[in-house]
Design a protein around this motif. Structure first.
Motif, PDB file in Angstrom:
ATOM      1  N   ALA A  93       0.832  -1.206   0.000  1.00  0.00           N
ATOM      2  CA  ALA A  93       0.000   0.000   0.000  1.00  0.00           C
ATOM      3  C   ALA A  93       0.869   1.260   0.000  1.00  0.00           C
ATOM      4  N   GLU A  94       1.982   1.220   0.715  1.00  0.00           N
ATOM      5  CA  GLU A  94       2.891   2.375   0.759  1.00  0.00           C
ATOM      6  C   GLU A  94       3.462   2.689  -0.624  1.00  0.00           C
ATOM      7  N   ASP A  95       3.601   1.683  -1.480  1.00  0.00           N
ATOM      8  CA  ASP A  95       4.093   1.912  -2.838  1.00  0.00           C
ATOM      9  C   ASP A  95       3.093   2.736  -3.640  1.00  0.00           C
ATOM     10  N   LEU A  96       1.818   2.449  -3.463  1.00  0.00           N
ATOM     11  CA  LEU A  96       0.782   3.215  -4.166  1.00  0.00           C
ATOM     12  C   LEU A  96       0.755   4.656  -3.670  1.00  0.00           C
ATOM     13  N   LEU A  97       0.890   4.827  -2.364  1.00  0.00           N
ATOM     14  CA  LEU A  97       0.945   6.184  -1.818  1.00  0.00           C
ATOM     15  C   LEU A  97       2.191   6.919  -2.299  1.00  0.00           C
ATOM     16  N   ALA A  98       3.293   6.204  -2.431  1.00  0.00           N
ATOM     17  CA  ALA A  98       4.528   6.812  -2.945  1.00  0.00           C
ATOM     18  C   ALA A  98       4.334   7.264  -4.388  1.00  0.00           C
ATOM     19  N   ALA A  99       3.644   6.470  -5.190  1.00  0.00           N
ATOM     20  CA  ALA A  99       3.377   6.848  -6.576  1.00  0.00           C
ATOM     21  C   ALA A  99       2.530   8.115  -6.633  1.00  0.00           C
ATOM     22  N   LEU A 100       1.517   8.189  -5.780  1.00  0.00           N
ATOM     23  CA  LEU A 100       0.687   9.396  -5.722  1.00  0.00           C
ATOM     24  C   LEU A 100       1.504  10.602  -5.275  1.00  0.00           C
ATOM     25  N   GLU A 101       2.327  10.405  -4.271  1.00  0.00           N
ATOM     26  CA  GLU A 101       3.163  11.499  -3.774  1.00  0.00           C
ATOM     27  C   GLU A 101       4.131  11.968  -4.859  1.00  0.00           C
ATOM     28  N   TYR A 102       4.711  11.018  -5.592  1.00  0.00           N
ATOM     29  CA  TYR A 102       5.625  11.365  -6.676  1.00  0.00           C
ATOM     30  C   TYR A 102       4.874  12.165  -7.749  1.00  0.00           C
ATOM     31  N   GLY A 103       3.675  11.707  -8.104  1.00  0.00           N
ATOM     32  CA  GLY A 103       2.885  12.432  -9.101  1.00  0.00           C
ATOM     33  C   GLY A 103       2.589  13.853  -8.669  1.00  0.00           C
TER      34      GLY A 103
END
Length: 82
Positions: A52-62
């Motif tokens: 789940a943290e990977d998905l949040l990281a992708a959103l944060e990166y975006g």
């Protein structure tokens, strides 16, 4: 809440696209499936090596790439968004 350390870029992996660290899932692919309406649960079920943290990281990166949003401006509405 910085999760950007989960996102890396290496010219030898996925042509240098930002990916989830240690995996070959481009951030753009993850953002694409999320924006298409796929739920986090469905993504994690389909890609069991993601967290789940990977998905949040992708959103944060975006968000970072889009305008360098940080915690101070997260609640502000963008005037150019329609």
């Amino acid at each position: 809440m910085a999760r950007l350390d989960r996102i890396t870029s290496d010219p030898g992996i996925c042509h240098g696209q930002p990916v989830v660290h240690g995996l070959r899932y481009p951030v753009s692919m993850l953002l694409g499936v999320m924006s298409a309406g796929m739920s986090s649960k469905d993504i994690l079920d389909d890609y069991p090596d993601l967290e789940a943290e990977d998905l949040l990281a992708a959103l944060e990166y975006g968000a970072f790439v889009d305008g360098g949003q940080n915690d101070d401006s997260a609640g502000e509405q963008r005037s150019d968004f329609r």
